[in-house]
Scaffold this motif. Structure first.
Motif, PDB file in Angstrom:
ATOM      1  N   ASP A  19      33.465  -0.649  13.191  1.00  0.00           N
ATOM      2  CA  ASP A  19      32.910   0.687  12.947  1.00  0.00           C
ATOM      3  C   ASP A  19      33.149   1.559  14.170  1.00  0.00           C
ATOM      4  N   GLU A  20      33.690   2.750  13.949  1.00  0.00           N
ATOM      5  CA  GLU A  20      34.059   3.631  15.054  1.00  0.00           C
ATOM      6  C   GLU A  20      32.845   4.129  15.830  1.00  0.00           C
ATOM      7  N   ASP A 165      42.018  -3.080  12.773  1.00  0.00           N
ATOM      8  CA  ASP A 165      41.509  -4.206  12.001  1.00  0.00           C
ATOM      9  C   ASP A 165      40.050  -4.476  12.351  1.00  0.00           C
ATOM     10  N   ALA A 166      39.530  -5.591  11.866  1.00  0.00           N
ATOM     11  CA  ALA A 166      38.113  -5.916  12.065  1.00  0.00           C
ATOM     12  C   ALA A 166      37.749  -6.103  13.528  1.00  0.00           C
ATOM     13  N   ASN A 167      38.746  -6.372  14.378  1.00  0.00           N
ATOM     14  CA  ASN A 167      38.497  -6.544  15.809  1.00  0.00           C
ATOM     15  C   ASN A 167      38.721  -5.259  16.612  1.00  0.00           C
ATOM     16  N   ARG A 426      35.996   1.546   9.834  1.00  0.00           N
ATOM     17  CA  ARG A 426      35.184   2.513   9.101  1.00  0.00           C
ATOM     18  C   ARG A 426      34.553   3.502  10.074  1.00  0.00           C
ATOM     19  N   ALA A 427      34.176   4.641   9.518  1.00  0.00           N
ATOM     20  CA  ALA A 427      33.442   5.658  10.266  1.00  0.00           C
ATOM     21  C   ALA A 427      32.454   6.297   9.296  1.00  0.00           C
ATOM     22  N   PRO A 437      29.209   4.646   5.403  1.00  0.00           N
ATOM     23  CA  PRO A 437      30.485   4.159   5.954  1.00  0.00           C
ATOM     24  C   PRO A 437      31.625   4.311   4.962  1.00  0.00           C
ATOM     25  N   ARG A 438      32.775   4.765   5.466  1.00  0.00           N
ATOM     26  CA  ARG A 438      33.987   4.846   4.661  1.00  0.00           C
ATOM     27  C   ARG A 438      35.182   4.397   5.501  1.00  0.00           C
TER      28      ARG A 438
END
Length: 488
Positions: A19-20, A165-167, A426-427, A437-438
């Motif tokens: 998440d940003e 990515d997720a990381n 996501r942000a 979240p999107r």
């Protein structure tokens, strides 16, 4: 407790994504570079934010900031305002420095690749890229062979799509090198945010994007083969019914260049002219926003009504610069994308700063068999299409859709590449007074002028999948956008 706080029991779920704005783990917290923005939005009344959101959409409609959606089930295309979310995406300076260096490296290598393909073809002779990948490429233009392109600047404008990515690791998803769109939405997003949240814009110390419009103009000027101090520059548009016509008009107005259609131009004596009340004016640089096929009916598609007969003769004679050069699409084919890291090593003798998403070339039997056994986990793309068309997103596809794609792959495997599904970062967006979240990506814009002078517009365009859970961010498929702030 504020309705927007990202703590247990509130509407904002973190999930297994990067998440940003919010850090993960126990006691999720706001990332340092988002603190001011979070405080402003979480401290605002939902009614105030709703009014601002309405004002944005009203302004976009009044100014004609629209995008045309094309869907098979609709008899007529749907014109609508581009969904714009008020919460900006923020990139800290050290992160941007890495991205900027990687983007410059990548575009420089791609430009040298295009130059090489249409001249000596060293990369083919040395066995780095197979010859069949070039001659079978639908964007390869034999008409460009040995043609001297002004200043060897083939890729004047590029839109490089980045994901995380997720990381939180950045990857390049696509290279858009023919006539990338989105510039106008980037600049308009910033002016809207400056107007609605001036206190945030100034207190956060954001890098300016307006200066990049001047850089865009100076980049186009630098390509002029005439050497005139004030070359004549024109933007060639397909016309007002094109989905990106607003952008064409916006850029022409902001840069003070001529906005023309094919019928406004005439080629004579190996030169290109604008017809006008005061007579003919010779064009030095043409920034074209039409595809190669329609550029010159004498050289490409003979029934084209959008281009100009004889424009390629003016180009060959060295009396005209065209941005981007015809034939640049040979480098943004999705199968060629696989070879970009090797291009960087080959032409620049450097290791790639930005990595590709792992990609399978389905013309290779072992990779095809692997992908066919895992289609529900894969994203499959047709190599020559863009804008979200010709895609299969395995995790959200039905069994029938997967079966159809599997058969298409078996029938013509060279048309497709496949990638594992990357869970895009996501942000938060605003919805009903809450942060939701999107998934997002980032289209970064790179300008290249004479002597490989490169400029990366600070920030780019953050594209948003407006539907919950969706990974499709393309404007042509219903995606929206955010302003993107690079901290100074």
């Amino acid at each position: 407790m504020n309705k927007m706080d990202p703590v247990p029991g509130t509407p904002y779920p973190l999930g297994p994504y990067f998440d940003e704005m919010f850090g993960g783990g126990e006691g999720a917290c706001v990332r340092e570079h988002y603190r001011q923005v979070y405080a402003r939005f979480s401290g605002s009344r939902p009614e105030e934010l709703a009014l601002k959101q309405e004002a944005v959409q009203r302004r976009m409609m009044e100014e004609g900031i629209t995008f045309t959606l094309y869907k098979p089930e609709q008899l007529q295309p749907l014109e609508r305002t581009l969904p714009f979310d008020l919460i900006p995406r923020i990139i800290p300076p050290e992160e941007w420095r890495m991205l900027e260096a990687g983007l410059i490296q990548r575009v420089k290598a791609l430009n040298r690749f295009v130059q090489d393909v249409y001249n000596e073809q060293h990369i083919i002779k040395d066995g780095i890229v197979p010859r069949r990948m070039i001659v079978a490429n639908r964007y390869f233009r034999p008409e460009m062979m040995r043609l001297q392109v002004p200043h060897n600047a083939y890729i004047t404008t590029s839109g490089i799509d980045l994901i995380r990515d997720a990381n939180g690791q950045y990857y390049v998803l696509e290279d858009n090198l023919r006539s990338p769109s989105g510039f106008s939405y980037l600049f308009k997003s910033r002016s809207i945010m400056n107007e609605l949240f001036p206190e945030l814009s100034f207190s956060c110390s954001i890098r300016d994007v307006e200066l990049s419009l001047n850089r865009f103009l100076s980049t186009l000027r630098s390509l002029s083969p005439s050497g005139k101090p004030d070359p004549v520059i024109a933007l060639l548009t397909p016309g007002e019914y094109n989905s990106a016509y607003y952008e064409h008009a916006f850029l022409a107005q902001q840069m003070g260049i001529h906005l023309v259609e094919g019928r406004d131009l005439v080629a004579m004596d190996h030169k290109l002219y604008i017809r006008g009340i005061g007579g003919m004016r010779q064009v030095d640089v043409l920034y074209r926003r039409i595809d190669d096929d329609y550029l010159d009916p004498l050289a490409f598609q003979p029934d084209s009504m959008l281009g100009v007969a004889g424009i390629m003769n003016a180009y060959r004679a060295g009396n005209l610069a065209i941005a981007n050069a015809p034939g640049t699409g040979v480098a943004d084919d999705k199968a060629i994308y696989i070879y970009v890291p090797e291009m960087i090593r080959y032409y620049l003798q450097e290791e790639p700063i930005l990595q590709n998403v792992p990609t399978y070339l389905l013309s290779r039997p072992e990779e095809r068999d692997y992908v066919l056994g895992r289609l529900p986990e894969m994203v499959v793309k047709e190599t020559s299409l863009s804008g979200g068309y010709g895609m299969l997103i395995g995790p959200t596809a039905s069994k029938e859709e997967i079966a159809v794609f599997a058969e298409q792959i078996r029938q013509d495997p060279g048309r497709y590449i496949a990638q594992p599904t990357v869970q895009l970062s996501r942000a938060p967006i605003l919805g009903d007074g809450c942060m939701m979240p999107r998934h997002i990506d980032l289209r970064a814009f790179v300008l290249m002028g004479a002597e490989e002078e490169l400029h990366v517009v600070p920030g780019g365009l953050t594209r948003v999948a407006m539907k919950e859970g969706s990974l499709v961010v393309n404007s042509s498929q219903g995606g929206g956008c955010k302003d993107t702030w690079v901290l100074a």
